[in-house]
Scaffold this active site. Sequence first.
Site, short mmCIF file in Angstrom:
data_model
loop_
_atom_site.label_atom_id
_atom_site.label_comp_id
_atom_site.label_asym_id
_atom_site.label_seq_id
_atom_site.Cartn_x
_atom_site.Cartn_y
_atom_site.Cartn_z
N ARG A 241 0.83 -1.22 0.00
CA ARG A 241 0.00 0.00 0.00
C ARG A 241 0.86 1.26 0.00
NH1 ARG A 241 -5.01 -2.01 3.81
NH2 ARG A 241 -6.17 -2.88 2.08
N LYS B 279 -21.29 -16.36 -0.26
CA LYS B 279 -22.70 -16.01 -0.13
C LYS B 279 -23.27 -15.20 -1.28
CE LYS B 279 -22.73 -15.38 4.88
NZ LYS B 279 -22.79 -14.17 5.72
N GLY C 232 -10.32 -8.54 -2.17
CA GLY C 232 -10.45 -9.66 -1.25
C GLY C 232 -9.77 -10.95 -1.68
N GLY D 7 -14.33 -3.94 -0.18
CA GLY D 7 -15.69 -3.38 -0.10
C GLY D 7 -15.93 -2.32 -1.16
#
Length: 396
Positions: A39, A200, A353, A376
Site C-alpha cells: 500500500r 454467499k 479480497g 468493499g
Amino acid sequence: MSMYNKKSIDDIEVKGRKVLVRCDFNVPLDGDVITDTKRITEALPTIKNLMDRGARVILCSHMGRPKGVFNMKYSLAPVAKKLSELLGREVPLAKDVIGEDAKALAATLGDGDVMLIENVRFHKEEEKNDPAFAKELASFAEIFVNDAFGTAHRAHASTAGVADYLPAVCGYLIQKEIRIMGGALSNPVRPFVAILGGAKVSDKIGVINNLLEKVDTLIIGGGMAYTFYKAKGYTIGTSICEDDKLDLARDLLEKAKAKGVNFLLPVDNVCSKEFSADSEPMLFPADGLADDVMGMDIGVKTREIFCDAVKNAKTVVWNGPMGVCEFANFAVGTETLAKAIADSDATSIVGGGDSAAAIEKFGLASKITHVSTGGGASLEFLEGLELPGIACLQDK
Ligand code: AMP
C-alpha cells in the site's frame, strides 16, 4: 455516469500549494514492523509526482480501528519510517492530526516537501464525517487529493468531508480504478464476461443485479452456486445454501433470461464429506450430489467451460473464489480460472479480497490489467453505487 470522469492531479496546478493527500496506509503490522508494504509503494507515484511539481505535500491516512482516541499502537510512525526510506528523505510525522504540532510542521513546508499527520481515526469525528473536523483538516491545505480507493465507499471527513471546503481531485490509484473498472462498466469491449464466486449470494446481490444489465455472460461458482442449484430444484447435499435467498435466486435467473445473458453455473462439482483440508475430493454432476456431501470446488468439466468463456472474452471481471481455496485440494478450480484470466487478451479486472489474494499467491498479478485494491469499495463500484470518496471529486 460522471463518477467515472473525474479530475486528477494531472489536471491541476500544484506548484507552491499545500496539498492534502488522503492515502490508504492501513498496512498490516507485526509489532511496529510492516509485513506488507504494497500500500505504501503503490502510493508513491502520486506522492512523487506532487513533490516533483513543487507541491507542499501533507499526507494523511487511517490505520486500524483506534475508535476515536489517541492510541500509539495505531500510530503512523512505522509508515513515516518506511516512506522516508522509500523516498530517500525524511518524512516528518506530526504528533497530532489537526493540532498544534501538525500546524507547526505544515507551516515549515517548502515547495516539494512532504509530511505526514497522525492517524485520522484518532478523532471520532473522522468516521462521523463531522463538518467542523473536516473544515479544520481542510484548513491545512489549498487542494485535496483522494488516493485511498479502499475507503472511497465511506463518507468520512478525510475521504469526502474535506471536499466541501477544498477543490478535490483524485490521485493515480483512484484514477486507475475509475479508468479501468469504470470503463468496463460504462463501455465494455465485448464479449463481456463476469465471474462471481465466494461464499454467499447475499453479499453479491447488488453486483449480480448491476452486472446482469451489462454483461454477455455471467458465471457463478463457489459456495453461492448452490443457492442457485436449490432454486432450480437440484439436490445439493450438505452444501452451503441461503434458504432465504431462493426466491431472489429465481428472480436473478429470470432476469438473466429476459436480458439474454448467458448465465453459467457449474456442471460438475468437487465435493467432500467434511469441510476440511484433508477430506477426500469426489466428483459429482450438477444435479446429482449425494445427500452426505458438500460442494467444495468447481469440477473438471466446469473448469473447461468457464475457461473457454474467458478465452473468448474481451472484458473479464472476476470477484470471489470458485471453491474453498484455502484448502489446496479444493483450490484447483480457482487457480485454473485465475490462470485462464491471466492468459487471456481481455481487459481483466480482479476485484478485491480473496480473488485478489489468489492472483497474488499464484504470481499472476502482472498479467492482469487491473487488480482492484479495495475489497468493499470495488464491490460497491461493481454494484454501480456512487462512492462518496469519488463522487466528491471535481468532474472533468
Ligand atoms: P467471499 O468473501 O464472499 O468472496 O467468499 C470467500 C469465501 O468463500 C472463501 O473463504 C471460500 O472458502 C468460501 N467458499 C467458496 N466456495 C465455497 C464452497 N463451495 N463452500 C463453502 N465455502 C466456500
